[in-house]
Motif scaffolding. Sequence first.
Motif, PDB file in Angstrom:
ATOM      1  N   UNK A   1       0.942  -1.301  -0.254  1.00 44.58           N
ATOM      2  CA  UNK A   1       0.078   0.071   0.064  1.00 44.58           C
ATOM      3  C   UNK A   1       0.895   0.976   0.050  1.00 44.58           C
ATOM      4  N   UNK A   2       0.273   2.537  -0.379  1.00 45.73           N
ATOM      5  CA  UNK A   2       0.704   3.645  -0.140  1.00 45.73           C
ATOM      6  C   UNK A   2       1.364   3.905   1.215  1.00 45.73           C
TER       7      UNK A   2
ATOM      8  N   UNK B   1       4.474  -4.458   9.491  1.00 47.61           N
ATOM      9  CA  UNK B   1       4.389  -3.429   8.406  1.00 47.61           C
ATOM     10  C   UNK B   1       5.933  -3.242   8.318  1.00 47.61           C
ATOM     11  N   UNK B   2       6.291  -3.364   6.987  1.00 41.05           N
ATOM     12  CA  UNK B   2       7.706  -3.396   6.445  1.00 41.05           C
ATOM     13  C   UNK B   2       7.673  -2.220   5.394  1.00 41.05           C
ATOM     14  N   UNK B   3       8.511  -1.054   5.793  1.00 42.26           N
ATOM     15  CA  UNK B   3       8.449   0.072   4.926  1.00 42.26           C
ATOM     16  C   UNK B   3       9.336  -0.178   3.903  1.00 42.26           C
ATOM     17  N   UNK B   4       8.943   0.190   2.700  1.00 43.22           N
ATOM     18  CA  UNK B   4       9.465   0.570   1.371  1.00 43.22           C
ATOM     19  C   UNK B   4       9.731   1.951   1.023  1.00 43.22           C
ATOM     20  N   UNK B   5      10.336   2.641   1.731  1.00 47.60           N
ATOM     21  CA  UNK B   5      10.306   4.070   1.836  1.00 47.60           C
ATOM     22  C   UNK B   5      10.941   4.696   0.299  1.00 47.60           C
ATOM     23  N   UNK B   6      11.777   3.897  -0.166  1.00 48.23           N
ATOM     24  CA  UNK B   6      12.189   4.594  -1.585  1.00 48.23           C
ATOM     25  C   UNK B   6      11.293   4.482  -2.565  1.00 48.23           C
ATOM     26  N   UNK B   7       9.938   3.671  -2.205  1.00 48.25           N
ATOM     27  CA  UNK B   7       8.894   3.470  -3.005  1.00 48.25           C
ATOM     28  C   UNK B   7       7.685   4.394  -2.517  1.00 48.25           C
ATOM     29  N   UNK B   8       7.906   4.910  -1.563  1.00 47.75           N
ATOM     30  CA  UNK B   8       6.898   5.485  -0.507  1.00 47.75           C
ATOM     31  C   UNK B   8       5.617   4.644  -0.454  1.00 47.75           C
ATOM     32  N   UNK B   9       5.933   3.263  -0.048  1.00 47.51           N
ATOM     33  CA  UNK B   9       5.065   2.257  -0.228  1.00 47.51           C
ATOM     34  C   UNK B   9       5.291   1.408   1.354  1.00 47.51           C
ATOM     35  N   UNK B  10       4.298   0.628   1.569  1.00 47.31           N
ATOM     36  CA  UNK B  10       4.630  -0.302   3.017  1.00 47.31           C
ATOM     37  C   UNK B  10       4.110  -1.596   2.463  1.00 47.31           C
ATOM     38  N   UNK B  11       4.762  -2.492   2.745  1.00 50.46           N
ATOM     39  CA  UNK B  11       4.366  -3.815   2.809  1.00 50.46           C
ATOM     40  C   UNK B  11       3.488  -4.383   4.119  1.00 50.46           C
TER      41      UNK B  11
END
Length: 373
Positions: A190-191, A216-226
């Motif tokens: 998700x965003x 909740x695993x941040x994917x900050x380089x995508x501005x997303x969250x797993x």
Amino acid sequence: MQTSDLKKLSIAIVGGGYGGAAAAKALSLLGADVNVYEQANQIREVGAGIGLRPSTMGRFRTWGIFDAIAKVSSPSDYFEILTATGEPIMKEEWPGIHDTAEVTKTHLIHRGDFIDALLGVLPEGMVHLGHKLETVADQGDRATLTFAGGEKVTADLVIGADGIRSVIREQLFSDKAPVFSGERAYRAVISADDAYGLVVDDNLRMYLGRGTKVYLLPLRHRNQVSFDVTALCPDSTWTPKVTKDDLLATLDGFDERIVNITRDLDMDTLNARAVYDIDPVDTWHSDSVALLGDAAHSMLHHQGQGANSAIMDAGALADALLEAGSVREALALYQATRKPVTDELQRISRQGWTEDEVNDVFPGQKPAARSEA
């Protein structure tokens, strides 16, 4: 093995996932003739985010691909475990390694970005798509693969990186079926803007409820969250059909922000899977065939070590070929190096938690209900 011998070595890798792609990179750097055979017509990873540990990132640095992976991932400092309603249980820094002037950290990455980055550093023409393996014939000093349609490939060394339902494992090493864990995993991306303020940095947080875990695993380089949910469920269907009401019922009693994330989910983007692993395989290799990654030691995801283990397998196999005098000796050294490590990871991943944590978080039940047959 001598450089001249390695350059004469033909290697066929079955499976173009993390383990197969990593092995292709590591073994091609030795000078061997490497080809990867993947059954899909397009390699793509479904699911969400994973953490690449410092030892894994250290291998990437050795192979000269650290920057390609770092470009599509985010370094993380720590992970935190909380109750379902957000009260802290523990907070711990990821271990780091000092392999250069800098400390190599755990990196959080989307599965799709990870496989794209790995495949992107392989020479053009090395990966052959649309090759579904039907049989493997072990001829002692070499092995022959037969694919659907009749194409045959013979190589000095065959690597079975063909996953939890490995054809090579079943035909040569173990016909035991995968083992159902008593859990399901639900995964979506998700965003970060839709995470109700739960993601404020680059660190993993896990919420524990009765029989349910939320990652909740941040994917900050995508501005997303797993957004990953693992929950007890007796249904062993590999790819179950799940409704939003099913998922909301699973998260009853969790922090309202987690419930709100679930309410907002586009269910068409949700990946739902029953969770399986395999029992430890006694022998991973013959004189010319070896298993790698999930084919050798598929494990539950509670320790987050599946992909990392596959990468470390690839590195250990390359090291063994350099050190040993023959392929046969190298495969024995490879198993001796890696199997004790992965046996233990399989064991503790099945357990999931210490007994004290199980009693505290899952009173009267285990996080992975299974038959002990």
